[in-house]
Design an enzyme around this catalytic site. Structure first.
Site, PDB file in Angstrom:
ATOM      1  N   HIS A 157       0.845  -1.198   0.000  1.00 51.69           N
ATOM      2  CA  HIS A 157       0.000   0.000   0.000  1.00 51.69           C
ATOM      3  C   HIS A 157       0.879   1.245   0.000  1.00 51.69           C
ATOM      4  O   HIS A 157       1.906   1.304   0.683  1.00 51.69           O
ATOM      5  CB  HIS A 157      -0.927   0.006   1.220  1.00 51.69           C
ATOM      6  CG  HIS A 157      -2.050   0.976   1.083  1.00 51.69           C
ATOM      7  ND1 HIS A 157      -1.950   2.286   1.500  1.00 51.69           N
ATOM      8  CD2 HIS A 157      -3.291   0.833   0.549  1.00 51.69           C
ATOM      9  CE1 HIS A 157      -3.095   2.907   1.223  1.00 51.69           C
ATOM     10  NE2 HIS A 157      -3.917   2.056   0.662  1.00 51.69           N
ATOM     11  N   HIS A 158       0.472   2.239  -0.783  1.00 53.93           N
ATOM     12  CA  HIS A 158       1.300   3.438  -0.962  1.00 53.93           C
ATOM     13  C   HIS A 158       1.488   4.212   0.334  1.00 53.93           C
ATOM     14  O   HIS A 158       2.416   5.016   0.460  1.00 53.93           O
ATOM     15  CB  HIS A 158       0.663   4.349  -2.022  1.00 53.93           C
ATOM     16  CG  HIS A 158       1.663   5.115  -2.830  1.00 53.93           C
ATOM     17  ND1 HIS A 158       2.695   5.832  -2.259  1.00 53.93           N
ATOM     18  CD2 HIS A 158       1.798   5.292  -4.172  1.00 53.93           C
ATOM     19  CE1 HIS A 158       3.404   6.419  -3.213  1.00 53.93           C
ATOM     20  NE2 HIS A 158       2.893   6.102  -4.374  1.00 53.93           N
ATOM     21  N   SER A 159       0.650   3.984   1.333  1.00 54.95           N
ATOM     22  CA  SER A 159       0.797   4.697   2.604  1.00 54.95           C
ATOM     23  C   SER A 159       2.090   4.313   3.320  1.00 54.95           C
ATOM     24  O   SER A 159       2.564   5.054   4.183  1.00 54.95           O
ATOM     25  CB  SER A 159      -0.404   4.414   3.515  1.00 54.95           C
ATOM     26  OG  SER A 159      -0.545   3.026   3.749  1.00 54.95           O
ATOM     27  N   ASN A 348       6.194   9.252   2.585  1.00 55.72           N
ATOM     28  CA  ASN A 348       5.641   9.827   1.365  1.00 55.72           C
ATOM     29  C   ASN A 348       6.003  11.307   1.304  1.00 55.72           C
ATOM     30  O   ASN A 348       5.173  12.192   1.548  1.00 55.72           O
ATOM     31  CB  ASN A 348       4.124   9.621   1.336  1.00 55.72           C
ATOM     32  CG  ASN A 348       3.741   8.207   0.947  1.00 55.72           C
ATOM     33  OD1 ASN A 348       3.881   7.807  -0.202  1.00 55.72           O
ATOM     34  ND2 ASN A 348       3.283   7.433   1.921  1.00 55.72           N
TER      35      ASN A 348
END
Length: 490
Positions: A157-159, A348
């Site tokens: 997951h990009h988180s 991020n």
């Protein structure tokens, strides 16, 4: 071969991976929270082709000493009911058997290995990873394709982190093929130092002018950014543009590798950057693809549609272009990213800008490159990407996630990451190619570009209902690169 595939001891400072008390129960960052939105619940999916069959036990043994030592890959994302339902990081025990998937495959039952792997990876975009476990998994496919002996697929997951973070983690798990005891060379990005230009009266005047130009560009870009976010400005409806609200639709992933030496030849001959070249090739490829599509819609035969200009005038086609906002550019050593107080920290740390592609047919292929360079130079003289990060970081406190969500009115997402400069092995398995991409984004197309050794790879993430022929788009990108190269040579 057995000696090559034995578990290797990856030398990493374990203390830099361990979650300490100050990080436990900390909330997700604003950008990480944005990647959980219903219309942008985004996952990174990295396809890694290997030159040998995968030894699953070797991979698992090494994951214990590498990935599982990283705090984000051994933590749950838990809803904190005491603080408005925000998500927080909570450490947990990881059962590798829940994360490493090794399907039993019979090669005799697979008619087309390339198509099988493509379909398998596409199916991964149809479901999400449960939040009751750390949000990553690794699929090991012992299927021989046209490019590799086997394929590993890393879904996260990009988180958990952006492309720069994950590339640093990946490189920390690899070694040079030429020297198996040494880690790969970290790609370095030179940071332009403009300090000398500000000396003297003339230099100060130039600096003042550049600052005023930066301020004006930022003001214009922010107004356009907000107008796009508020849906006051929309991209033209083209065969590449999908409807709103389809971020959860399945995606198909295809890639095409080209010569990095060819790209460097173009870069050096035109005094541009590799990023400029890739944007110019993309602009030419998109123009070529759309011209054919418009010709087909007018019921012109394929040959004629490619030779004639079928494009409507004034097509607005823009990309959400992601940028690394760390003060230190490029990929960093993983240990450095995990240090407290570092300027290149994990996470991020990305902003994004709205990049305009000029869709047109040009007699001189170099015009695509000139237009792409001019557009990117203009965007570099702006703080638009930093503003998007500011929007996510501070506006969440006042207007909620919707005010800071990713714009859904652009046609595509575009991202690029520098990869290893030499051939590498992953836990003793030599790597044939690296092809990262995403799914869950609110666009029907994402183009990702990554370098590896002497190759540059385009990776497309497409919605089948919008772009049913992604391999044709890959062809158009490759043809466009060759046309630009020929123009440079001649």
């Amino acid at each position: 071969m057995e000696a090559l595939l034995k578990p290797i001891k990856v030398k990493i400072d374990v203390e830099n991976f361990t979650l300490d008390d100050s990080e436990a129960n900390q909330p997700l960052s604003p950008v990480a929270r944005m990647f959980h939105e219903s219309d942008s619940n985004v996952y990174i999916i990295a396809m890694i082709g290997l030159k040998t069959k995968i030894n699953a036990e070797v991979v698992k043994a090494n994951l214990v000493h590498t990935l599982l030592k990283h705090s984000r890959f051994s933590s749950l994302q838990v809803v904190d009911e005491m603080n408005s339902g925000r998500l927080i990081w909570v450490p947990t025990e990881v059962n590798l058997d829940n994360h490493v998937i090794v399907p039993k495959l019979d090669p005799d039952d697979i008619d087309s290995p390339d198509k099988f792997v493509e379909d398998y990876i596409s199916n991964l975009s149809k479901n999400k990873i449960k939040m009751s476990m750390p949000m990553w998994d690794l699929h090991l496919l012992n299927v021989k394709t046209s490019e590799a002996e086997s394929v590993s697929v890393f879904r996260v997951h990009h988180s958990l982190g952006d492309g720069t973070s994950l590339m640093s983690l990946f490189l920390a798990c690899t070694r040079k093929v030429s020297t198996p005891t040494e880690p790969p060379t970290i790609p370095m990005v030179k940071k332009v130092n403009s300090g000398k230009s500000s000396r003297g009266l003339k230099g100060k005047f130039i600096k003042l002018w550049l600052d005023m130009w930066l301020l004006w560009n930022t003001l214009v870009d922010v107004m356009m950014f907000l107008a796009t976010a508020l849906m006051l400005i929309k991209d033209t409806k083209t065969p590449l543009k999908g409807p709103l609200g389809f971020g959860s639709s399945p995606r198909r992933f295809v890639h095409r590798s080209v010569s990095l030496d060819d790209i460097k030849l173009i870069k050096n001959s035109t005094r541009t950057t590799i990023n400029d070249v890739m944007l110019g090739v993309t602009q030419a490829g998109l123009s070529r693809y759309l011209n054919r599509k418009y010709g087909e819609s007018d019921k012109i035969d394929k040959g004629s549609s490619e030779r004639s200009n079928n494009l409507p005038k004034s097509i607005r086609l823009r990309a959400t272009f992601f940028m690394n906002l760390r003060p230190i550019p490029g990929i960093q050593e993983l240990a450095d990213m995990m240090k407290k107080g570092t300027k290149a920290k994990w996470g991020n740390q990305i902003g994004y800008l709205i990049y305009p592609f000029t869709i047109a047919l040009r007699d001189n292929p170099l015009d695509y490159l000139r237009e792409a360079k001019a557009a990117m130079d203009r965007k570099k003289a702006s703080l638009e990407a930093s503003f998007s990060f500011f929007l996510a970081k501070y506006f969440l406190k006042f207007g909620g996630l919707k005010m800071a969500s990713f714009p859904s009115q652009t046609t595509l997402w575009f991202s690029n990451v520098a990869g290893p400069q030499e051939e590498i092995s992953l836990f003793g398995h030599p790597v044939a190619y690296i092809a990262p991409s995403c799914f869950g984004q609110p666009n029907g197309l994402m183009i990702h570009v990554v370098s590896y050794a002497n190759k540059m790879t385009f990776i497309l993430s497409v919605d089948d209902d919008i772009i049913p022929d992604p391999h044709q788009l890959c062809d158009d990108l490759e043809v466009s690169l060759n046309r630009i190269k020929t123009a440079v040579i001649n």
